[in-house]
Write a protein that holds these residues in place. Structure first.
Motif, PDB file in Angstrom:
ATOM      1  N   ALA A   1      32.963  35.391  43.855  1.00 17.78           N
ATOM      2  CA  ALA A   1      34.108  34.915  44.383  1.00 17.78           C
ATOM      3  C   ALA A   1      35.598  35.294  43.694  1.00 17.78           C
ATOM      4  N   LEU A   2      35.228  35.823  42.210  1.00 24.10           N
ATOM      5  CA  LEU A   2      36.539  36.592  41.699  1.00 24.10           C
ATOM      6  C   LEU A   2      36.884  37.969  42.243  1.00 24.10           C
ATOM      7  N   ILE A   3      35.679  38.333  42.669  1.00 30.64           N
ATOM      8  CA  ILE A   3      35.965  39.852  43.330  1.00 30.64           C
ATOM      9  C   ILE A   3      36.529  39.674  44.578  1.00 30.64           C
ATOM     10  N   ALA A   4      36.201  38.626  45.519  1.00 28.67           N
ATOM     11  CA  ALA A   4      36.611  38.479  46.683  1.00 28.67           C
ATOM     12  C   ALA A   4      38.053  37.947  46.657  1.00 28.67           C
ATOM     13  N   GLU A   5      38.469  37.214  45.618  1.00 26.26           N
ATOM     14  CA  GLU A   5      39.932  36.773  45.440  1.00 26.26           C
ATOM     15  C   GLU A   5      40.863  38.136  45.066  1.00 26.26           C
ATOM     16  N   ALA A   6      40.188  39.041  44.153  1.00 28.74           N
ATOM     17  CA  ALA A   6      40.800  40.095  43.942  1.00 28.74           C
ATOM     18  C   ALA A   6      41.087  40.869  45.282  1.00 28.74           C
ATOM     19  N   ARG A   7      40.175  41.103  46.080  1.00 28.62           N
ATOM     20  CA  ARG A   7      40.133  41.950  47.286  1.00 28.62           C
ATOM     21  C   ARG A   7      41.346  41.409  48.191  1.00 28.62           C
ATOM     22  N   ALA A   8      41.398  40.059  48.227  1.00 27.96           N
ATOM     23  CA  ALA A   8      42.358  39.278  49.150  1.00 27.96           C
ATOM     24  C   ALA A   8      43.723  39.390  48.680  1.00 27.96           C
ATOM     25  N   ARG A   9      43.969  39.600  47.291  1.00 26.25           N
ATOM     26  CA  ARG A   9      45.136  39.826  46.753  1.00 26.25           C
ATOM     27  C   ARG A   9      45.565  41.448  46.666  1.00 26.25           C
ATOM     28  N   GLY A  10      44.770  42.348  47.144  1.00 17.41           N
ATOM     29  CA  GLY A  10      45.316  43.600  47.242  1.00 17.41           C
ATOM     30  C   GLY A  10      45.105  44.423  45.973  1.00 17.41           C
TER      31      GLY A  10
ATOM     32  N   GLY B   1      52.274  51.589  36.438  1.00 23.00           N
ATOM     33  CA  GLY B   1      51.339  52.517  37.195  1.00 23.00           C
ATOM     34  C   GLY B   1      49.958  51.985  37.313  1.00 23.00           C
ATOM     35  N   PHE B   2      49.602  50.732  36.704  1.00 27.05           N
ATOM     36  CA  PHE B   2      48.073  50.271  36.602  1.00 27.05           C
ATOM     37  C   PHE B   2      48.230  48.914  37.374  1.00 27.05           C
ATOM     38  N   ALA B   3      49.553  48.922  37.936  1.00 26.57           N
ATOM     39  CA  ALA B   3      49.740  47.554  38.873  1.00 26.57           C
ATOM     40  C   ALA B   3      48.478  47.058  39.701  1.00 26.57           C
ATOM     41  N   ALA B   4      47.611  47.843  40.374  1.00 29.46           N
ATOM     42  CA  ALA B   4      46.606  47.607  41.361  1.00 29.46           C
ATOM     43  C   ALA B   4      45.216  47.645  40.525  1.00 29.46           C
ATOM     44  N   THR B   5      45.108  47.653  39.379  1.00 30.93           N
ATOM     45  CA  THR B   5      44.122  47.580  38.429  1.00 30.93           C
ATOM     46  C   THR B   5      43.948  46.513  37.670  1.00 30.93           C
ATOM     47  N   VAL B   6      42.922  45.667  37.507  1.00 33.39           N
ATOM     48  CA  VAL B   6      42.747  44.424  36.691  1.00 33.39           C
ATOM     49  C   VAL B   6      41.691  44.413  35.885  1.00 33.39           C
ATOM     50  N   GLU B   7      41.645  43.606  34.820  1.00 34.39           N
ATOM     51  CA  GLU B   7      40.545  43.663  33.838  1.00 34.39           C
ATOM     52  C   GLU B   7      40.246  42.041  33.952  1.00 34.39           C
ATOM     53  N   HIS B   8      38.772  41.930  34.248  1.00 33.25           N
ATOM     54  CA  HIS B   8      38.387  40.429  34.411  1.00 33.25           C
ATOM     55  C   HIS B   8      37.648  39.975  33.251  1.00 33.25           C
ATOM     56  N   SER B   9      37.343  38.609  33.236  1.00 34.68           N
ATOM     57  CA  SER B   9      36.658  38.070  32.086  1.00 34.68           C
ATOM     58  C   SER B   9      35.909  36.785  32.657  1.00 34.68           C
ATOM     59  N   ALA B  10      34.809  36.621  32.492  1.00 31.57           N
ATOM     60  CA  ALA B  10      33.852  35.481  33.177  1.00 31.57           C
ATOM     61  C   ALA B  10      33.008  35.100  32.055  1.00 31.57           C
ATOM     62  N   TYR B  11      32.765  33.821  31.720  1.00 29.04           N
ATOM     63  CA  TYR B  11      32.106  33.031  30.928  1.00 29.04           C
ATOM     64  C   TYR B  11      31.465  31.950  31.380  1.00 29.04           C
ATOM     65  N   LEU B  12      30.168  31.621  30.934  1.00 30.21           N
ATOM     66  CA  LEU B  12      29.579  30.506  31.337  1.00 30.21           C
ATOM     67  C   LEU B  12      29.184  29.534  30.025  1.00 30.21           C
TER      68      LEU B  12
ATOM     69  N   ALA C   1      20.655  31.635  35.698  1.00 26.76           N
ATOM     70  CA  ALA C   1      20.318  30.915  37.018  1.00 26.76           C
ATOM     71  C   ALA C   1      21.152  31.529  38.073  1.00 26.76           C
ATOM     72  N   GLY C   2      21.730  32.707  37.937  1.00 25.84           N
ATOM     73  CA  GLY C   2      22.647  33.084  39.044  1.00 25.84           C
ATOM     74  C   GLY C   2      23.989  32.415  39.383  1.00 25.84           C
ATOM     75  N   ARG C   3      24.312  31.699  38.381  1.00 24.59           N
ATOM     76  CA  ARG C   3      25.786  31.378  38.213  1.00 24.59           C
ATOM     77  C   ARG C   3      26.910  32.168  38.116  1.00 24.59           C
ATOM     78  N   GLY C   4      26.524  33.028  37.106  1.00 26.56           N
ATOM     79  CA  GLY C   4      27.440  34.162  36.677  1.00 26.56           C
ATOM     80  C   GLY C   4      27.754  35.234  38.034  1.00 26.56           C
ATOM     81  N   ARG C   5      26.530  35.435  38.769  1.00 24.98           N
ATOM     82  CA  ARG C   5      26.903  36.293  39.853  1.00 24.98           C
ATOM     83  C   ARG C   5      27.742  35.543  41.005  1.00 24.98           C
ATOM     84  N   ALA C   6      27.770  34.480  41.330  1.00 22.96           N
ATOM     85  CA  ALA C   6      28.257  33.692  42.274  1.00 22.96           C
ATOM     86  C   ALA C   6      29.845  33.524  41.842  1.00 22.96           C
ATOM     87  N   LEU C   7      30.077  33.471  40.422  1.00 23.98           N
ATOM     88  CA  LEU C   7      31.457  33.355  40.018  1.00 23.98           C
ATOM     89  C   LEU C   7      31.953  34.689  40.037  1.00 23.98           C
ATOM     90  N   MET C   8      31.298  35.780  39.781  1.00 26.95           N
ATOM     91  CA  MET C   8      31.828  36.871  39.734  1.00 26.95           C
ATOM     92  C   MET C   8      32.252  37.315  41.121  1.00 26.95           C
TER      93      MET C   8
END
Length: 167
Positions: free
Chosen positions: A102-111, A75-86, A93-100
């Protein structure tokens, strides 16, 4: 450059992870890992169709981000929990925002429908970053964790990635 992780990135990913274990409350355990652990982890993510991204500058991996199941039930198949570390030298310096982003874009592309972040409630920088990316805090769980001899509160943040009315 943000790109998919490869097994060659495992030592750098492990070093970033281990720094967070030793020095932060971003990871709530005290167990360090090695490159072999991260290779197995990346393989499991790939098999499940879940990305692992790295942020690379001048040939050095300075951060990584990934997501996995939020809960194991179907029932939770369309929900994910993420992690991001620098790496420590890459923070602020904005790298975390860029990385996140990109991850959000990947998640959207994968439904993926919803992305969840579970963050130490005292980590105001991470919470602010998530809010800038559109996440909203939906819960606070007081004293559910512990590290460095103190209780930790867990902030739950989520981002809805699409406008589907039904799965």
């Amino acid at each position: 450059m943000i790109r998919p992780a490869t097994p060659a990135d495992a030592p750098a990913i492990a070093a970033i992870y281990n720094d967070a274990v030793r020095n932060t409350t971003a990871i709530w355990n005290g167990t360090e890992i090695d490159a072999a652990n991260r290779i197995d982890w990346m393989a499991a993510r790939a098999e499940a169709g879940q990305p692992v991204l790295v942020l690379e500058e001048a040939g050095a991996v300075l951060g990584y981000a990934a997501y996995g199941p939020f809960r194991p039930q179907e029932g939770f198949a369309a929900t994910v929990e993420h992690s991001a570390y620098l790496a420590p030298e890459a923070r602020g310096a904005g790298r975390g925002r860029a990385l996140m982003a990109a991850l959000i874009a990947e998640a959207r592309a994968r439904g993926v429908h919803v992305m969840v972040g579970a963050i130490d409630a005292s980590n105001s920088a991470s919470i602010a970053l998530h809010e800038k990316l559109g996440f909203r805090q939906v819960g606070l769980m007081p004293e559910v964790g512990q590290k460095f001899g103190r209780w930790l509160d867990l902030a739950l943040l989520q981002l809805r990635l699409d406008d589907r009315d039904a799965p």
